[in-house]
Design a protein around this motif. Structure first.
Motif, PDB file in Angstrom:
ATOM      1  N   ILE A 173       0.830  -1.202   0.000  1.00 54.92           N
ATOM      2  CA  ILE A 173       0.000   0.000   0.000  1.00 54.92           C
ATOM      3  C   ILE A 173       0.868   1.259   0.000  1.00 54.92           C
ATOM      4  O   ILE A 173       0.539   2.258  -0.643  1.00 54.92           O
ATOM      5  CB  ILE A 173      -0.956  -0.016   1.210  1.00 54.92           C
ATOM      6  CG1 ILE A 173      -2.000  -1.126   1.029  1.00 54.92           C
ATOM      7  CG2 ILE A 173      -1.637   1.334   1.395  1.00 54.92           C
ATOM      8  CD1 ILE A 173      -2.853  -1.392   2.254  1.00 54.92           C
ATOM      9  N   ALA A 174       2.009   1.196   0.694  1.00 55.13           N
ATOM     10  CA  ALA A 174       2.886   2.360   0.796  1.00 55.13           C
ATOM     11  C   ALA A 174       3.587   2.690  -0.517  1.00 55.13           C
ATOM     12  O   ALA A 174       4.186   3.764  -0.638  1.00 55.13           O
ATOM     13  CB  ALA A 174       3.930   2.134   1.888  1.00 55.13           C
ATOM     14  N   THR A 194      -8.725  -3.683   1.082  1.00 52.45           N
ATOM     15  CA  THR A 194      -9.008  -4.319  -0.207  1.00 52.45           C
ATOM     16  C   THR A 194      -8.855  -3.319  -1.347  1.00 52.45           C
ATOM     17  O   THR A 194      -8.184  -3.595  -2.351  1.00 52.45           O
ATOM     18  CB  THR A 194     -10.434  -4.896  -0.222  1.00 52.45           C
ATOM     19  OG1 THR A 194     -10.555  -5.860   0.823  1.00 52.45           O
ATOM     20  CG2 THR A 194     -10.735  -5.568  -1.559  1.00 52.45           C
ATOM     21  N   ASP A 195      -9.463  -2.144  -1.206  1.00 58.28           N
ATOM     22  CA  ASP A 195      -9.365  -1.123  -2.253  1.00 58.28           C
ATOM     23  C   ASP A 195      -7.932  -0.645  -2.431  1.00 58.28           C
ATOM     24  O   ASP A 195      -7.464  -0.460  -3.558  1.00 58.28           O
ATOM     25  CB  ASP A 195     -10.262   0.070  -1.899  1.00 58.28           C
ATOM     26  CG  ASP A 195     -11.724  -0.187  -2.190  1.00 58.28           C
ATOM     27  OD1 ASP A 195     -12.077  -0.307  -3.372  1.00 58.28           O
ATOM     28  OD2 ASP A 195     -12.519  -0.262  -1.249  1.00 58.28           O
ATOM     29  N   LEU A 196      -7.236  -0.448  -1.320  1.00 52.91           N
ATOM     30  CA  LEU A 196      -5.873   0.082  -1.397  1.00 52.91           C
ATOM     31  C   LEU A 196      -4.918  -0.913  -2.049  1.00 52.91           C
ATOM     32  O   LEU A 196      -4.025  -0.514  -2.818  1.00 52.91           O
ATOM     33  CB  LEU A 196      -5.382   0.447   0.005  1.00 52.91           C
ATOM     34  CG  LEU A 196      -6.124   1.621   0.664  1.00 52.91           C
ATOM     35  CD1 LEU A 196      -5.710   1.761   2.122  1.00 52.91           C
ATOM     36  CD2 LEU A 196      -5.869   2.916  -0.094  1.00 52.91           C
ATOM     37  N   LEU A 197      -5.080  -2.199  -1.760  1.00 45.38           N
ATOM     38  CA  LEU A 197      -4.225  -3.208  -2.394  1.00 45.38           C
ATOM     39  C   LEU A 197      -4.501  -3.293  -3.892  1.00 45.38           C
ATOM     40  O   LEU A 197      -3.581  -3.466  -4.699  1.00 45.38           O
ATOM     41  CB  LEU A 197      -4.432  -4.571  -1.725  1.00 45.38           C
ATOM     42  CG  LEU A 197      -3.845  -4.722  -0.317  1.00 45.38           C
ATOM     43  CD1 LEU A 197      -4.269  -6.036   0.316  1.00 45.38           C
ATOM     44  CD2 LEU A 197      -2.319  -4.620  -0.357  1.00 45.38           C
ATOM     45  N   LEU A 198      -5.780  -3.177  -4.259  1.00 40.65           N
ATOM     46  CA  LEU A 198      -6.120  -3.160  -5.688  1.00 40.65           C
ATOM     47  C   LEU A 198      -5.491  -1.959  -6.375  1.00 40.65           C
ATOM     48  O   LEU A 198      -4.953  -2.064  -7.485  1.00 40.65           O
ATOM     49  CB  LEU A 198      -7.644  -3.115  -5.865  1.00 40.65           C
ATOM     50  CG  LEU A 198      -8.413  -4.420  -5.695  1.00 40.65           C
ATOM     51  CD1 LEU A 198      -9.914  -4.159  -5.781  1.00 40.65           C
ATOM     52  CD2 LEU A 198      -8.002  -5.443  -6.750  1.00 40.65           C
ATOM     53  N   THR A 223     -15.668   2.623  -5.367  1.00 42.67           N
ATOM     54  CA  THR A 223     -14.620   1.649  -5.052  1.00 42.67           C
ATOM     55  C   THR A 223     -13.594   1.596  -6.165  1.00 42.67           C
ATOM     56  O   THR A 223     -13.871   2.009  -7.301  1.00 42.67           O
ATOM     57  CB  THR A 223     -15.194   0.237  -4.851  1.00 42.67           C
ATOM     58  OG1 THR A 223     -15.665  -0.262  -6.119  1.00 42.67           O
ATOM     59  CG2 THR A 223     -16.339   0.237  -3.845  1.00 42.67           C
ATOM     60  N   VAL A 224     -12.413   1.079  -5.839  1.00 46.92           N
ATOM     61  CA  VAL A 224     -11.364   0.935  -6.848  1.00 46.92           C
ATOM     62  C   VAL A 224     -11.801  -0.060  -7.927  1.00 46.92           C
ATOM     63  O   VAL A 224     -11.544   0.151  -9.113  1.00 46.92           O
ATOM     64  CB  VAL A 224     -10.046   0.481  -6.193  1.00 46.92           C
ATOM     65  CG1 VAL A 224      -8.998   0.130  -7.257  1.00 46.92           C
ATOM     66  CG2 VAL A 224      -9.517   1.576  -5.269  1.00 46.92           C
ATOM     67  N   ALA A 247     -15.166  -8.626   0.600  1.00 44.33           N
ATOM     68  CA  ALA A 247     -14.022  -8.066   1.321  1.00 44.33           C
ATOM     69  C   ALA A 247     -14.152  -6.557   1.464  1.00 44.33           C
ATOM     70  O   ALA A 247     -13.842  -5.982   2.508  1.00 44.33           O
ATOM     71  CB  ALA A 247     -12.720  -8.423   0.615  1.00 44.33           C
ATOM     72  N   GLY A 248     -14.615  -5.922   0.395  1.00 46.14           N
ATOM     73  CA  GLY A 248     -14.811  -4.473   0.440  1.00 46.14           C
ATOM     74  C   GLY A 248     -15.863  -4.082   1.458  1.00 46.14           C
ATOM     75  O   GLY A 248     -15.693  -3.132   2.226  1.00 46.14           O
ATOM     76  N   ASP A 249     -16.975  -4.828   1.468  1.00 43.92           N
ATOM     77  CA  ASP A 249     -18.044  -4.555   2.437  1.00 43.92           C
ATOM     78  C   ASP A 249     -17.558  -4.810   3.868  1.00 43.92           C
ATOM     79  O   ASP A 249     -17.867  -4.050   4.791  1.00 43.92           O
ATOM     80  CB  ASP A 249     -19.268  -5.432   2.153  1.00 43.92           C
ATOM     81  CG  ASP A 249     -19.953  -5.059   0.847  1.00 43.92           C
ATOM     82  OD1 ASP A 249     -19.723  -3.932   0.365  1.00 43.92           O
ATOM     83  OD2 ASP A 249     -20.691  -5.901   0.308  1.00 43.92           O
ATOM     84  N   PHE A 250     -16.787  -5.894   4.040  1.00 46.64           N
ATOM     85  CA  PHE A 250     -16.295  -6.267   5.368  1.00 46.64           C
ATOM     86  C   PHE A 250     -15.392  -5.186   5.947  1.00 46.64           C
ATOM     87  O   PHE A 250     -15.462  -4.864   7.144  1.00 46.64           O
ATOM     88  CB  PHE A 250     -15.529  -7.594   5.288  1.00 46.64           C
ATOM     89  CG  PHE A 250     -14.981  -8.062   6.607  1.00 46.64           C
ATOM     90  CD1 PHE A 250     -15.792  -8.735   7.508  1.00 46.64           C
ATOM     91  CD2 PHE A 250     -13.663  -7.817   6.954  1.00 46.64           C
ATOM     92  CE1 PHE A 250     -15.289  -9.168   8.730  1.00 46.64           C
ATOM     93  CE2 PHE A 250     -13.158  -8.236   8.171  1.00 46.64           C
ATOM     94  CZ  PHE A 250     -13.973  -8.919   9.053  1.00 46.64           C
TER      95      PHE A 250
END
Length: 278
Positions: A173-174, A194-198, A223-224, A247-250
């Motif tokens: 992510i960084a 989830t969004d950041l990893l995508l 969302t991504v 995963a996004g919802d979670f």
């Protein structure tokens, strides 16, 4: 306000304080033993009663950690009695310290962990510096992330949420460029791993395009995955797997809701954990 060193024996801890978390106390003790010290002084108010000189307002975990290390004094902010003259004012101060505090987003936390890992590498001569200049080998990053995580006690790993996988994900992510990271820092995806990893998996130019879609007014996507689908002109339903949407919802659930989810799916989680240990 300048902190004052006061004797721990002179501090009265009210009986109605919330229960201390032993794991957090142990984590603070370990941090203090490294030389970092307790960075934020506790808060007390003068109160001469029952042989004590002060009453604790805030900082119970820090006070307990310092006491268990065998130290006799602690840094404290001594509040003006006029500010906390009644039980209601003292309790309001305690509540404010516990609640009125901005928690780190997943994005900010990932950057902090990644920088911490880089500092650790530089101090111990492990790994390679220059995460932004040159992509690391994933297998090497995974191994070094594990070594970094093991630098913490089991209690600290649990309290701080620092494990091999969390460090590995933080490093990914960084890698999101600073300009893009700043632009999305207040967007909802800043708190969705989830969004950041995508997003981190996309090339820099695509990341910029995705961020632009997310920040558009009015918003075109939330969302991504939706942004990627729009860029690729692919219907979201066929682009986003079911697990990814879940995963996004979670990631957006409250901690209590996530705990309830874990309870309902405990068998599946235990099966997954057993497979990782084999």
């Amino acid at each position: 306000m300048t902190p004052t060193k006061i004797k721990i024996a002179d501090i009265r801890v009210p009986a109605n304080r919330r229960r201390l978390d032993p794991a957090w106390v142990a984590t603070l003790m370990a941090d203090m033993q490294t030389g970092n010290g307790h960075m934020v002084p506790i808060e007390v108010v003068p109160e001469k009663t029952e042989g004590y000189q002060y009453r604790l307002i805030f900082g119970g975990h820090r006070l307990e950690a310092v006491a268990r290390l065998g130290r006799t004094e602690i840094d404290a902010f001594v509040k003006d009695p006029k500010e906390v003259a009644t039980e209601a004012q003292i309790r309001k101060r305690e509540i404010a310290e516990n609640l009125i505090r901005r928690q780190l987003s997943v994005l900010d936390r990932s950057k902090d962990i990644a920088d911490w890992r880089d500092i650790y590498d530089a101090e111990h001569g492990t790994g390679k510096t220059g995460r932004k200049r040159k992509p690391r080998d994933e297998a090497e990053d995974d191994e070094l992330s594990a070594k970094f995580a093991l630098n913490f006690s089991e209690a600290a790993q649990a309290v701080l949420g620092i494990s091999r996988r969390s460090v590995f994900h933080a490093l990914k992510i960084a890698t999101i460029p600073e300009q893009i990271r700043q632009s999305i820092s207040l967007h909802a995806i800043a708190n969705s791993q989830t969004d950041l990893l995508l997003l981190a998996a996309e090339p820099a130019d695509r990341q910029a395009a995705i961020a632009k879609l997310l920040l558009a007014e009015p918003a075109e996507v939330s969302t991504v995955a939706d942004a990627i689908a729009l860029l690729d002109k692919v219907p979201t339903s066929s682009k986003e797997p079911r697990w990814q949407k879940l995963a996004g919802d979670f990631s957006k659930m409250k901690a209590s809701e996530q705990d309830r989810f874990f309870e309902l799916h405990e068998a599946a989680i235990q099966r997954w954990l057993k497979g990782r240990q084999s």
